[in-house]
Write a protein that holds these residues in place. Structure first.
Motif, mmCIF file in Angstrom:
data_model
loop_
_atom_site.group_PDB
_atom_site.id
_atom_site.type_symbol
_atom_site.label_atom_id
_atom_site.label_comp_id
_atom_site.label_asym_id
_atom_site.label_seq_id
_atom_site.Cartn_x
_atom_site.Cartn_y
_atom_site.Cartn_z
ATOM 1 N N ARG A 34 -6.155 0.751 -4.052
ATOM 2 C CA ARG A 34 -5.031 1.377 -3.346
ATOM 3 C C ARG A 34 -4.285 2.355 -4.253
ATOM 4 O O ARG A 34 -3.810 3.398 -3.804
ATOM 5 C CB ARG A 34 -4.048 0.303 -2.876
ATOM 6 C CG ARG A 34 -4.431 -0.436 -1.621
ATOM 7 C CD ARG A 34 -3.378 -1.482 -1.275
ATOM 8 N NE ARG A 34 -3.673 -2.158 -0.010
ATOM 9 C CZ ARG A 34 -2.899 -3.079 0.543
ATOM 10 N NH1 ARG A 34 -1.781 -3.458 -0.075
ATOM 11 N NH2 ARG A 34 -3.233 -3.625 1.694
ATOM 12 N N ALA A 66 0.838 -1.200 0.000
ATOM 13 C CA ALA A 66 0.000 0.000 0.000
ATOM 14 C C ALA A 66 0.875 1.253 0.000
ATOM 15 O O ALA A 66 2.034 1.218 0.427
ATOM 16 C CB ALA A 66 -0.901 0.007 1.227
ATOM 17 N N THR A 112 0.750 -6.378 -2.663
ATOM 18 C CA THR A 112 -0.676 -6.238 -2.382
ATOM 19 C C THR A 112 -1.425 -7.539 -2.634
ATOM 20 O O THR A 112 -2.309 -7.930 -1.852
ATOM 21 C CB THR A 112 -1.287 -5.112 -3.233
ATOM 22 O OG1 THR A 112 -0.722 -3.859 -2.846
ATOM 23 C CG2 THR A 112 -2.800 -5.041 -3.051
#
Length: 748
Positions: free
Chosen positions: A525, A44, A539
């Motif tokens: 994100r 992130a 991720t």
């Protein structure tokens, strides 16, 4: 219950050599950058993540007589970084077509048996064409000259003083360039002149644009050589384009002055917003009329777009224009298509519907489409920009089109409209990593195709589609993790292989629920931000709870192929210790035993042995007594039975079938083992063994299967999920493959 309870046939172990030197499951820690406050270990954006902003005000004039574009722009650059910036880098993409361009110098050439003047012109960069951005001036907003240096496709602007964090700097550029003949020279943009003398313009990379400055590279000022596309900053655009007054302009953004349209066209556009089918804003009849009678004046089309990374336009008097509204939760997005009559039979029927379909599928997989319009322009090519893309698909002179053209046209619309999501919003660095936009987008294109109609002839996504590539020689291939300009077999590497990899992840490795959640998390994100490969890899693992380092390493960092073979199947039988059963078994084996050549020849000669001639020489060790059961054997069996517990006795009486299957990794790429057991009664059972079975030995592994029914055959990867390049070793017993041949008339 332990195996030591029963006496099983013992087997040799396989693949123990170098088993603990297996690096295929080594974590990617050394390959991925160290997490920091800008980009976290979860994938992130960090709490200190930042990115720059570049806003543009542009006025441009399209000169149809000279095929030139003249423009002036004001760029306002905002420094959101923690750094003091001394100079700015501006991209001059049209310089790729300048006569001194390195693009032509580094291009390899070969002399074929047949060549023409056009071929030799392309070698030297079309010397009669004066390409490239012509920079007339670079000035401050106060009108003072600003020093600048042009290095091929990059221009360094030397600011009067350093730009500190939080400050912005505005400057003006005046320029023009000669638009390239796209039909002759190729390219993402340019012009096409039709037989009727009218021209269709696609204006792309048409203005000097800011390069990206970020926490990963500093300035991304790698030269534009033609293949590695763009790294661009987000910003707000205010654009006015002056064109011949009979032109229709398709553009990024929202039209600010609707008076360029007739009252009837404005009414049609409003009607289209709430229509469930496309409405023609400019009809075919009106477009044909425009073609025949050229206007003499000019008209200015004014568009604005917020938070986009680029801006493109299409302009022609040949355009037919249709539109309809597509609901995206609480708003309506206008899906619009522009096309010449040469593409009417395909585009009028399919293009806008295909846009709507793309928005629905991609939004479900990522996020709601944030822009007001999505446009498909038929221009006999394929290229994408925010809110607008240029595609192909024309009928022949009789108005007919082939299946190949139809599905090619649909696929390119899905693909190019889909690029709004990757990389126009999830804004990866195309100059460095082509696969991050083309691969991810090709995967979603495949999802959209398969949801368009059953048996859609997708060219991307299915594992079988990349067998031809994966079985090639390693020297002719590149890992997916290769810079855009250095890739071998570009289409296979940047589009096909990553799209298949993601489909394999979704359907086979992770399952749709985990994959779709993680993929959507990545998109959300990083929308309107600049992700890197590490952000994607991390991720996908972080949001799914699945360790995928082995997968990224094999599929993205190597050129290894999947080829798993059923090396051996051993039927394992329980030794019951029951003398009566075991003697019967041994006798059956003896009866099945084939005689040796010596025994055959002795029988032919009628050999009579000494023992057969003298009965006194026989005792209980002779063949006739070999299978007799004695009291001592029965006593041993009773003692053995008393040593077993009830569960062991139950299992012994269950008549299970036991098979040991040895698998060999021939291709090198570790993958799950998916094996189908086919039983004697015609039923089947498919078993999934995760790729981690190869953790301690990536060459040969063994797996024991216990079944209630007799297995007649084993079949690896029955649904073709893994891109296995050699299916001849996927069966046990082996199947004979039949190759087809043709007879031709004999030549004298």
């Amino acid at each position: 219950m332990t195996l030591t309870v029963f006496s099983l046939i013992t087997l040799p172990t396989y693949g123990q050599k170098d088993a603990y030197n297996n690096n295929k499951f080594k974590q990617l820690d050394q390959e991925l950058p160290t997490p920091n406050s800008y980009r976290t270990g979860s994938g992130a954006p960090g709490h200190k993540y930042w990115q720059q902003k570049a806003d543009y005000t542009i006025e441009a004039l399209l000169d149809e007589e000279k095929n030139q574009l003249h423009g002036k722009e004001t760029i306002t650059y905002t420094n959101n970084s923690p750094d003091n910036i001394k100079y700015l880098w501006v991209q001059l993409d049209q310089n790729m077509r300048a006569t001194n361009s390195n693009t032509y110098k580094i291009r390899q050439n070969r002399i074929d048996e047949k060549a023409n003047s056009r071929y030799f012109e392309s070698i030297s960069g079309y010397p009669n064409y004066d390409g490239g951005h012509k920079i007339l001036e670079v000035k401050s907003k106060e009108g003072e000259d600003i020093p600048y240096v042009i290095n091929q496709t990059m221009m360094r602007v030397d600011m009067p003083q350093e730009l500190k964090p939080g400050e912005h700097f505005s400057f003006n550029i005046k320029w023009y360039y000669n638009i390239n003949n796209r039909k002759l020279m190729g390219g993402r943009g340019g012009y096409e002149t039709f037989k009727d003398g009218n021209t269709l313009y696609t204006l792309t990379q048409w203005f000097p644009r800011m390069a990206v400055y970020d926490d990963v590279n500093g300035w991304q000022n790698k030269q534009f050589l033609g293949r590695g596309e763009f790294a661009l900053a987000f910003g707000d655009y205010d654009v006015k384009l002056t064109v011949p007054d009979d032109h229709i302009v398709a553009s990024t953004g929202s039209l600010q002055d609707s008076t360029v349209l007739t009252e009837t066209q404005r009414e049609r556009l409003e009607e289209a917003k709430y229509s469930n089918k496309p409405i023609e804003i400019v009809t075919k009849k009106e477009a044909i009329k425009n073609e025949k009678k050229k206007g003499k004046g000019t008209k200015t089309w004014h568009y604005k777009a917020d938070n986009v990374r680029d801006f493109a336009l299409g302009s022609s008097r040949k355009f037919i224009w249709d539109a309809m509204g597509v609901e995206q939760n609480d708003k309506i997005v206008m899906a619009m298509s522009y096309y010449p009559k040469d593409a009417y039979n395909l585009y009028n029927r399919y293009s806008t519907e295909a846009i709507a379909h793309t928005l629905e599928v991609y939004s479900r997989m990522t996020f709601d489409y944030p822009y007001p319009v999505a446009i498909s322009v038929e221009a006999e090519n394929g290229m994408e920009y925010p809110m607008i893309c240029f595609n192909y698909g024309r009928q022949d002179e009789e108005g007919n089109y082939s299946s190949r053209i139809k599905y090619g046209m649909l696929s390119v619309v899905f693909h190019e409209v889909g690029h709004n999501y990757f990389p126009m919003i999830v804004n990866s660095d195309e100059r460095q990593w082509t696969w991050m936009d083309e691969g991810l987008n090709s995967f979603l294109q495949f999802v959209a195709e398969q949801e368009w109609e059953w048996n859609y002839p997708s060219q991307e996504g299915f594992p079988d589609n990349i067998i031809e590539y994966m079985e090639g020689v390693p020297e002719g291939m590149s890992p997916i993790m290769t810079n855009s300009e250095s890739i071998k077999q570009f289409g296979w590497n940047a589009y096909s292989k990553p799209s298949v990899a993601l489909n394999v992840l979704r359907e086979t490795i992770m399952g749709r629920e985990l994959f779709d959640y993680a993929f959507k998390e990545y998109a959300q994100r990083w929308k309107f931000k600049h992700p890197t490969p590490a952000d994607f890899f991390r991720t996908m693992e972080d949001a799914s709870g699945v360790d995928l380092d082995w997968f990224w390493r094999g599929w993205f960092y190597t050129t290894e192929a999947c080829d798993i073979s059923i090396a051996e199947v051993i039927t394992m039988q329980l030794d019951t210790q029951d003398p009566n059963k075991e003697m019967t078994h041994l006798k059956a084996l003896e009866n099945d035993k084939r005689p040796t050549i010596t025994e055959i020849n002795n029988q032919k000669e009628g050999l009579e042995t000494r023992v057969s001639k003298n009965e006194n020489l026989k005792d209980f060790y002779n063949t006739d007594y070999k299978y007799s059961v004695y009291q001592d054997d029965l006593d041993k069996y009773k003692k053995y039975q008393n040593s077993l517990n009830e569960k062991d006795k139950e299992w012994m009486e269950s008549n299970k079938y036991v098979y040991q299957v040895n698998f060999e990794n021939v291709g090198g790429l570790v993958m799950p083992i998916i094996i189908e057991l086919n039983f004697e009664d015609g039923s089947k059972d498919k078993k999934y063994i995760p790729a981690e079975i190869w953790k301690k030995d990536d060459k040969i592994v063994s797996k024991v299967f216990v079944t209630d029914k007799k297995v007649t055959s084993f079949f690896l990867d029955p649904n073709r999920e893994t891109a296995d390049i050699d299916t001849s070793n996927n069966h046990f017993p082996r199947r004979n493959s039949v190759n087809r041949f043709q007879l031709y008339k004999s030549k004298k």
